[in-house]
Design an enzyme around this catalytic site. Structure first.
Site, mmCIF file in Angstrom:
data_model
loop_
_atom_site.group_PDB
_atom_site.id
_atom_site.type_symbol
_atom_site.label_atom_id
_atom_site.label_comp_id
_atom_site.label_asym_id
_atom_site.label_seq_id
_atom_site.Cartn_x
_atom_site.Cartn_y
_atom_site.Cartn_z
ATOM 1 N N THR A 94 0.830 -1.207 0.000
ATOM 2 C CA THR A 94 0.000 0.000 0.000
ATOM 3 C C THR A 94 0.860 1.252 0.000
ATOM 4 O OG1 THR A 94 -0.155 -0.109 2.410
ATOM 5 C CG2 THR A 94 -1.925 -1.103 1.156
ATOM 6 N N ASP A 386 -1.409 -8.979 6.559
ATOM 7 C CA ASP A 386 -0.646 -8.669 5.346
ATOM 8 C C ASP A 386 0.194 -9.864 4.936
ATOM 9 O OD1 ASP A 386 -1.646 -6.159 5.286
ATOM 10 O OD2 ASP A 386 0.271 -5.102 5.520
HETATM 11 P P1 ADP Z 1 4.422 -1.488 1.505
HETATM 12 O O1 ADP Z 1 3.238 -0.906 2.194
HETATM 13 O O2 ADP Z 1 4.610 -0.890 0.159
HETATM 14 O O3 ADP Z 1 4.430 -2.966 1.510
HETATM 15 P P2 ADP Z 1 6.632 -1.694 3.320
HETATM 16 O O4 ADP Z 1 6.967 -0.734 4.409
HETATM 17 O O5 ADP Z 1 6.110 -3.023 3.696
HETATM 18 O O6 ADP Z 1 5.665 -0.961 2.343
HETATM 19 O O7 ADP Z 1 7.954 -1.878 2.467
HETATM 20 C C1 ADP Z 1 8.004 -2.747 1.374
HETATM 21 C C2 ADP Z 1 9.341 -2.640 0.680
HETATM 22 O O8 ADP Z 1 10.409 -2.985 1.558
HETATM 23 C C3 ADP Z 1 9.403 -3.591 -0.500
HETATM 24 O O9 ADP Z 1 9.914 -2.910 -1.615
HETATM 25 C C4 ADP Z 1 10.360 -4.675 -0.012
HETATM 26 O O10 ADP Z 1 11.061 -5.293 -1.062
HETATM 27 C C5 ADP Z 1 11.272 -3.885 0.871
HETATM 28 N N1 ADP Z 1 12.025 -4.717 1.819
HETATM 29 C C6 ADP Z 1 11.573 -5.685 2.644
HETATM 30 N N2 ADP Z 1 12.605 -6.245 3.350
HETATM 31 C C7 ADP Z 1 13.729 -5.593 2.962
HETATM 32 C C8 ADP Z 1 15.126 -5.670 3.305
HETATM 33 N N3 ADP Z 1 15.576 -6.546 4.213
HETATM 34 N N4 ADP Z 1 15.956 -4.802 2.700
HETATM 35 C C9 ADP Z 1 15.517 -3.916 1.808
HETATM 36 N N5 ADP Z 1 14.247 -3.789 1.437
HETATM 37 C C10 ADP Z 1 13.358 -4.610 1.991
HETATM 38 MG MG MG Z 2 4.515 -4.252 3.143
#
Ligand code: ADP
Ligand code: MG
Length: 519
Positions: A94, A386
């Site tokens: 989101t 989620d």
């Molecule tokens: P959203 O609401 O868009 O899901 P999030 O705060 O959950 O937002 O962030 C999602 C992003 O974080 C994705 O692009 C995912 O690939 C990235 N992500 C998750 N774990 C890691 C990590 N260990 N290092 C870098 N990016 C990450």
């Molecule tokens: Mg997320």
């Protein structure tokens, strides 16, 4: 014709046109998208939202933030819709979707200033979005979605969420177990997996219940609290005296008549209890009330009965144990009963919950999530929901892509190569789209405390040489590397939906040149 002005709108209505309308819409939508930007990624921060009445929500979840913000501006509302559509369709991404929509609008604003016509922008964005989806398909991992990949994609969705005292890895394991448990040859039915939170213990006490949890407790203190091999009835009725009889007036003239009236009542109530016992019921879940006298007979007969079960819960229980919901005791037959290996009552503080486990329909599971406080439990519930959606999207809706900005880098690259062959000013819009997509890796860099320009350059160079490059967050900092190796993955469906819904909202807002509001 005289000089009479022609009024088609009421005097109260307000109207903004042309550039002013575009400007104010774009500013409002951008501002909203900007709010959630700092929450993106594992190193993103949380927001604390306080309602009129003083209720506090602490969250990292884009859709929840936008939903709680009580946004009024119509164009800003459309960003909220982007987030809620994303939430409904795939359950994650989101923040990504709303940040992207905001960036697409900021780029559209620049293009409008350079006199690119809105229609050209819209066409260019649609073309670019098509290229973006192509890029997502290309970068989708070929590998079979085994437990390890499923664990990784689930864990990635939870990294950095306020999950209390438990690490994402352990929670992801529970989520994967739940999804695997609920899985059939036709995929996973989302409704088979429920999250139920309960305060009073740390998040590490979170566990998988192979069945359903009822909010209600036995109606009588003497009822059994632990029944094995239970035949379970789900009854959509009241077990008390029928309305008509309660209202009826008795013309009692002597003691005998009074006794007769009372014993007629007793008889009726006893009849209810007998019907239930005779049908072979060990445990009854009743949506209506159970009269004290019925409860006490049932207790004597060793039946566990629960009243005031909500309709939702009744449906879930019936599904889990394979019972048919019965609306009248006359219709109750052995066939209607379901089966559960155990029905057990457990006390949590001043609350009691009933656990129905090992039902006939083994797919039904509940993630019983614990949190020390209400706020921790709530955020944990959002993170788990989620994560369940993410695991299902990865399993049933087209696999996984590398996370940590790698997919966005690939998308931008693919769009830029495609833009070369596009004629005229539309090319500018297509390129602008690619620039907008960079906002995701750039924000991940910013939120990790890295220099966003250096990071972007590094990412592009590595993408060029290695074919995949993400900004992997490790401890206090980040490094450019292969997200697949690092186990940072996202469902492909999340990226596809984000591109589609952000494009839709941005093009819709860019096309508006007249805002008429009735006051
Ligand atoms: P959203 O609401 O868009 O899901 P999030 O705060 O959950 O937002 O962030 C999602 C992003 O974080 C994705 O692009 C995912 O690939 C990235 N992500 C998750 N774990 C890691 C990590 N260990 N290092 C870098 N990016 C990450
Ligand atoms: Mg997320």
């Amino acid at each position: 014709m005289g000089g009479q002005p022609l009024f088609i709108l009421s005097e109260d209505s307000e109207r903004t046109r042309g550039e002013d309308a575009q400007n104010s819409n774009i500013q409002a939508a951008k501002a909203v998208a900007e709010t959630v930007r700092t929450t993106l990624g594992p190193r993103g921060m949380d927001k604390m939202l306080v309602s009129d009445s003083g209720d506090v929500v602490i969250t990292n979840d884009g859709a929840t933030i936008l939903d709680e913000m009580d946004i009024e501006h119509p164009a800003a509302q459309m960003i909220v819709e982007v987030a809620s559509t994303q939430e409904e369709e795939v359950g994650d991404g989101t923040t990504t979707a709303s940040v992207l929509a905001g960036r697409l609008l900021a780029k559209a604003e620049d293009l409008l200033e350079d006199d690119v016509h809105p229609t050209t922008i819209v066409e260019g964005y649609h073309e670019a979005s098509r290229l973006a989806l192509e890029a997502v398909d290309e970068i989708t991992l070929e590998a079979d979605l085994d437990d390890e990949l499923l664990q990784q994609v689930t864990e990635s969705s939870m990294t950095g969420k306020g999950t209390g005292d438990i690490d994402a890895a352990a929670l992801a394991e529970t989520v994967v177990a739940a999804v695997q448990h609920a899985r059939t040859d036709d995929g996973v039915v989302r409704d088979d997996i429920t999250v139920r939170t309960q305060t009073g213990a740390g998040a590490s006490a979170t566990r998988l219940v192979e069945g359903v949890i009822s909010e209600e407790e036995p109606v009588h203190a003497d009822m059994p609290r632990d029944v094995s091999d239970a035949d379970v009835a789900v009854l959509d009725l009241d077990l008390d005296l029928r309305e008509a009889e309660i209202d009826a007036e008795y013309n009692v003239t002597d003691v005998d008549q009074l006794e007769q009236a009372i014993s007629a009542e007793e008889e009726e109530l006893r009849g209810y209890a007998e019907d239930i016992v005779d049908a072979g019921v060990d445990v009854a879940f009743v949506t209506g009330d159970i009269e004290d006298r019925v409860a006490s007979i049932l207790a004597k007969e060793g039946v566990l009965a629960v009243e005031s079960v909500s309709d939702d819960e009744a449906t879930r229980i019936a599904r889990a144990v394979g019972a048919s919901t019965v609306g009248s005791l006359q219709d109750l037959e052995g066939d209607d009963l379901g089966f559960a290996e155990t029905v057990r009552v457990e006390r949590f503080g001043d609350e009691e919950l009933t656990f129905i486990e090992g039902g006939t329909n083994a797919e039904t599971v509940t993630l019983f999530a614990r949190g020390g406080t209400e706020h921790v439990a709530d955020e944990l519930e959002r993170a788990l929901n989620d994560a369940i959606d993410v695991a299902i999207a990865a399993l049933d809706e087209g696999g996984v892509v590398p996370g940590a900005g790698a997919t966005e880098i690939a998308i931008a690259d693919h769009i830029r190569s495609g833009a070369a062959s596009i004629e005229g000013r539309k090319q500018l819009a297509v390129e602008a789209f690619a620039d907008a997509v960079d906002v995701i890796p750039r924000t991940l860099a910013e939120n990790t405390g890295m220099d966003p320009i250096d990071a972007l350059v590094d990412l592009r160079t590595t993408h060029e040489s290695e074919g995949v490059a993400g900004l992997i967050s490790e401890g206090q900092t980040g490094r450019v590397g292969d997200p697949i190796e690092a186990g940072v993955l996202d469902p492909a469906a999340v990226k596809r939906e984000a591109v589609e819904s952000a494009t839709e909202a941005a093009t819709m807002i860019a096309r508006i040149d007249d805002v008429i509001s009735a006051n």
